[in-house]
Design an enzyme around this catalytic site. Structure first.
Site, PDB file in Angstrom:
ATOM      1  N   LYS A   1      53.853  36.200  10.114  1.00 36.84           N
ATOM      2  CA  LYS A   1      53.448  35.652  11.403  1.00 36.84           C
ATOM      3  C   LYS A   1      52.778  36.773  11.857  1.00 36.84           C
ATOM      4  O   LYS A   1      53.571  37.691  12.339  1.00 36.84           O
ATOM      5  CB  LYS A   1      54.769  35.280  12.067  1.00 36.84           C
TER       6      LYS A   1
ATOM      7  N   CYS B   1      52.583  53.034  18.224  1.00 42.05           N
ATOM      8  CA  CYS B   1      53.918  53.324  18.419  1.00 42.05           C
ATOM      9  C   CYS B   1      54.261  55.044  18.307  1.00 42.05           C
ATOM     10  O   CYS B   1      55.402  55.424  18.843  1.00 42.05           O
ATOM     11  CB  CYS B   1      54.739  52.791  17.393  1.00 42.05           C
TER      12      CYS B   1
ATOM     13  N   GLU C   1      58.103  53.378  27.181  1.00 44.63           N
ATOM     14  CA  GLU C   1      57.119  53.131  26.329  1.00 44.63           C
ATOM     15  C   GLU C   1      55.942  52.626  27.100  1.00 44.63           C
ATOM     16  O   GLU C   1      55.988  51.273  27.515  1.00 44.63           O
ATOM     17  CB  GLU C   1      57.340  52.501  25.242  1.00 44.63           C
TER      18      GLU C   1
END
Ligand code: NAD
Length: 477
Positions: free
Chosen positions: A175, A285, A379
């Site tokens: 997905k 990331c 973040e």
């Protein structure tokens, strides 16, 4: 308008209720494709197709050579379709086409070649014993893998999951993120063209909660869940997976640090730091988003870094000279620009930056924010970084480790002893010394703390995507 469909059991399909959603190009801010919107029903169909291919099909029963040949063929087809695959990611999330073409697609094809070869050459334990017993370990494919991916390196991170899962004989339901469905659809079509049997790689589109994503995580016929995305989503998936005791592997958020010592090669530190801060518009990331610079070079580094950041060309991501495209979506643009609010950066001084027309954010440097400012704690996933001065090595490592995340760290020094000493004190799954983003696919990849559960890559992928069976035989009486 293009039409992007699910690929289930070897067939391109719409959703049963005909539902679709728009695929928006963040540069034009206009939809350019319609995507089949999957729900629980489509997720279930895809899992059933993968289950059938695993339980009854040839894929898990093939030799490593046979499977490897098909995976290499897929990689060759990906090379041949580099332009289409790169453009799909560029239009879906604004990634500069130069990076998509020269880095993301080649690395995605390499993932298939690497894991096919790694599985074929992998050894397993044989433990003879003086008692006349012989113990050996078999690694059988785990079964049906649900792979749930984020939008920042769509094809690259999807293949990082799909390639080892397939190489070890599993079948997969992928997905992709709702913002980036296109390259996964192309990948599934290329897999069929390569001769990979129907149902081995299925793609289902949709959202997370209450949609196809969540339905995959609660399906008892799924044997492994590999997920890359936000730490909060990881917690939701862990709760869902617990109901069936489905093993999970999580690659989650980060708040990477970058330590620059007085004795660093400053030209090298500058280049690598720019790449780590603003590559992919900071939507990485592993981004080196918290810079800590030793007092002796703080002023010089900050000045040169700010000048170089301001000179990075912003523009149409389809233009090969563009280094910074727009942010991936309007929602993400709003989140990132929220950090330009003085409350979020603790009223610190900003160098350069700010929002630009469209969903663009210019490289922004926040100088020495207070320790509890959200800009330093959370973040951001955009081109906004902090620079904080430090005096001693001890202070630098304390600052670097003052975060719940632990995915990436960089350090720049010409002192070998310091490099070893500091690297071994950083709470981070990946530490780069005098370099950035260099990856050996044989090495474990993952994070400490809120940055993940488990590791993938090389032998770690083997362990996650297989079941180990220890067989002990009495061979002499
Ligand atoms: P996200 O968590 O919002 O979504 C990731 C995927 O999970 C999407 O496909 C989404 O549809 C799906 N999802 C969301 N909620 C779900 C649920 N409840 N159940 C099942 N599926 C669900 O993350 P994102 O915004 O797409 O990606 C950015 C995040 O990914 C950042 O935090 C970034 O640091 C992280 N990331 C980590 C790595 C790594 O290797 N550690 C790599 C890339 C990105």
């Amino acid at each position: 308008m293009k039409s992007i469909k699910h690929v289930i059991g070897g067939a391109e399909t719409d959703s049963a209720d005909g539902a679709t959603f728009d695929d928006v190009d963040p540069y034009t801010q206009e939809p350019y494709a319609t995507v089949a919107l999957g729900a629980a029903q489509e997720a279930d169909l895809a899992v059933r197709a993968a289950r059938k291919a695993f339980d009854e099909g040839p894929w898990p029963r093939m030799s490593f050579e046979e499977r490897g040949k098909l995976l290499h063929r897929l990689a060759d087809l990906m090379d041949a379709h580099t332009a289409d695959l790169a453009l799909a990611d560029t239009r879906d999330m604004g990634k500069p086409i130069a990076a998509a073409t020269s880095k993301d697609v080649p690395r995605s094809a390499l993932n298939f070649r690497f894991f096919a070869d790694h599985a074929r050459l992998s050894e397993s334990q044989h433990l003879p014993s003086a008692t006349g017993h012989h113990t050996f370990v078999q690694h059988s494919p785990a079964g049906v893998v649900a792979a749930i991916a984020p939008w920042n390196f769509p094809l690259m991170l999807e293949t990082w999951k799909v390639a080892p899962a397939l190489a070890w004989g599993n079948t997969v339901v992928l997905k992709p993120a709702e913002d980036t469905p296109h390259s996964a659809y192309l990948l599934a079509r290329l897999a069929l063209e390569a001769g990979i049997p129907d149902g081995v790689l299925n793609v289902v589109h949709g959202y997370g909660p209450g949609s196809a994503g969540e339905a995959l995580t609660t399906n008892p016929a799924v044997d492994r869940i590999t997920f890359t995305g936000e730490s909060g989503t990881g917690k939701a998936i862990a709760r869902a997976a617990a109901a069936n005791l489905t093993p999970v592997s999580f690659e989650l958020g980060g708040k990477g640090c970058n330590l620059i010592f007085d004795d660093a090669d400053l030209d090298n530190a500058l280049q690598r730091s720019l790449e780590a801060a603003f590559g992919n518009a900071g939507q990485v990331c592993l981004a080196g988003s918290r810079l800590y610079v030793q007092q002796g070079v703080y002023e010089e580094f900050t000045e040169r870094f700010a000048a170089a950041a301001a000179a990075l060309p912003l523009g149409d991501p389809k233009d090969p000279s563009t280094r910074l495209g727009p942010l991936a979506s309007e929602e993400h643009y709003r989140k990132v620009t929220g950090y330009l609010d003085p409350e979020a950066h603790g009223h610190s001084k900003l160098l350069g930056g700010g929002a630009a027309p469209g969903w663009f954010v210019r490289p922004t440097i926040v100088l020495d924010p207070p320790p509890h400012a959200p800009v330093l704690r959370e973040e951001i996933f955009g081109p906004i970084v902090t620079i904080t001065p430090f005096t001693t090595e001890d202070e630098a490592t304390k600052l670097a480790n003052d975060t719940p995340y632990g995915l990436s760290a960089m350090l720049f020094t010409e002192n070998l002893h310091r490099a070893h000493r500091v690297a071994s004190t950083l709470n981070s799954g990946n530490v780069w010394v005098n370099c950035f983003f260099v990856r050996d696919l044989r090495a474990p990849f993952g994070g400490f703390g809120d940055s993940g559960i488990g590791r993938e890559g090389g032998t770690c992928s083997k362990e996650f995507f297989t079941e180990a069976r220890t067989v002990t035989m009495r061979i002499c009486s």
